[in-house]
Design a protein around this motif. Structure first.
Motif, PDB file in Angstrom:
ATOM      1  N   VAL A  84      79.287 -17.756   6.583  1.00  0.00           N
ATOM      2  CA  VAL A  84      79.165 -18.596   7.777  1.00  0.00           C
ATOM      3  C   VAL A  84      80.497 -19.265   8.089  1.00  0.00           C
ATOM      4  CG1 VAL A  84      78.103 -20.669   8.739  1.00  0.00           C
ATOM      5  CG2 VAL A  84      76.689 -19.016   7.502  1.00  0.00           C
ATOM      6  N   ASN A 140      68.071 -17.086   8.928  1.00  0.00           N
ATOM      7  CA  ASN A 140      68.798 -17.783   9.990  1.00  0.00           C
ATOM      8  C   ASN A 140      68.950 -19.252   9.604  1.00  0.00           C
ATOM      9  OD1 ASN A 140      65.786 -18.007  10.909  1.00  0.00           O
ATOM     10  ND2 ASN A 140      66.883 -19.603  12.028  1.00  0.00           N
ATOM     11  N   VAL A 173      73.110 -19.270  13.642  1.00  0.00           N
ATOM     12  CA  VAL A 173      73.532 -18.391  12.556  1.00  0.00           C
ATOM     13  C   VAL A 173      72.402 -17.448  12.151  1.00  0.00           C
ATOM     14  CG1 VAL A 173      74.327 -18.289  10.158  1.00  0.00           C
ATOM     15  CG2 VAL A 173      75.094 -20.160  11.652  1.00  0.00           C
ATOM     16  N   VAL A 225      76.753 -11.794   7.918  1.00  0.00           N
ATOM     17  CA  VAL A 225      76.492 -13.022   8.675  1.00  0.00           C
ATOM     18  C   VAL A 225      77.066 -12.861  10.078  1.00  0.00           C
ATOM     19  CG1 VAL A 225      77.003 -15.483   8.879  1.00  0.00           C
ATOM     20  CG2 VAL A 225      76.590 -14.489   6.620  1.00  0.00           C
ATOM     21  N   LEU A 250      77.123 -15.081  14.055  1.00  0.00           N
ATOM     22  CA  LEU A 250      76.808 -16.363  14.695  1.00  0.00           C
ATOM     23  C   LEU A 250      77.510 -16.475  16.024  1.00  0.00           C
ATOM     24  CD1 LEU A 250      79.674 -17.966  14.207  1.00  0.00           C
ATOM     25  CD2 LEU A 250      78.725 -18.445  11.984  1.00  0.00           C
TER      26      LEU A 250
END
Length: 212
Positions: free
Chosen positions: A148, A178, A194, A205, A207
């Motif tokens: 992230v 998420n 995310v 990941v 986002l």
């Protein structure tokens, strides 16, 4: 050719994944590169990085683009000439891209126990100090947190951003796939939506900035 997966996120956002099993020569023959990309490829010393670079171009072609549609800004962020947002990641056996109408980021990481040793350098203290390091999902959660923060930095690569001090990941469970994140840096307070999943021994990941 081992195109691995397309993840349809929404009507305007797709994630593409390539599993690299070809030789460098096979990949090189399958793509068309502009001169600046050829020069960049020649400067790479690692064959893994070279193949990852070429696999990204294979994904571009799969999505209807070519290397000629891709360019990088002064900060090294990739862009497409038609204005579609793109983010890129590569880790060992896999390359991935995300294409969207939103300002997006993507990161792909191999899950390794080594991440436990550096957790305090990037993860929030409540997570590091109050989770069981021997739990089955500890490494998985740490890898999501790292992914992230890498992806947020790809979206907003402002000089001076600290993974630990400026990017915060909301608590999550692996089953949910998420969560949300926040970039709190100088005058910026940007929330992110995310999503994450696991592909073999890797964590993926992606986002984007949430609309306020």
């Amino acid at each position: 050719m081992p195109f691995f997966q397309k993840i349809v996120v929404d009507a305007f956002t797709n994630v593409y994944v390539w599993k690299i099993s070809e030789s460098f020569d096979e990949l090189f023959r399958a793509v068309s590169l502009k001169d600046i990309s050829l020069t960049r490829l020649e400067t790479m010393k690692s064959e893994s990085h070279k193949k990852g670079f070429l696999a990204v171009r294979m994904l571009l072609q799969h999505a209807g683009y070519t290397d000629y549609d891709l360019y990088y800004d002064a900060f090294g962020k990739p862009n497409l000439k038609d204005g579609t947002h793109i983010s890129i990641s590569h880790s060992f056996e896999f390359s991935t891209i995300i294409l969207s109408n939103k300002n997006c980021g993507i990161d792909l990481e191999l899950r390794r126990d080594l991440i436990k040793k550096i957790a305090r350098k990037f993860a929030e203290e409540p997570f590091v100090y109050h989770c069981d390091e021997n739990s089955s999902d500890y490494v998985s959660k740490l890898t999501v947190i790292w992914g992230v923060k890498e992806a947020v930095f790809k979206v907003r690569n402002e000089v001076g951003i600290s993974f630990k001090d400026h990017i915060f990941v909301s608590p999550f469970e692996m089953e949910a796939q998420n969560t949300t994140a926040l970039l709190d840096f100088n005058e910026l307070k940007i929330p992110f939506e995310v999503y994450f999943t696991e592909i073999e021994n890797y964590t993926l990941v992606w986002l984007w900035e949430k609309e306020l």
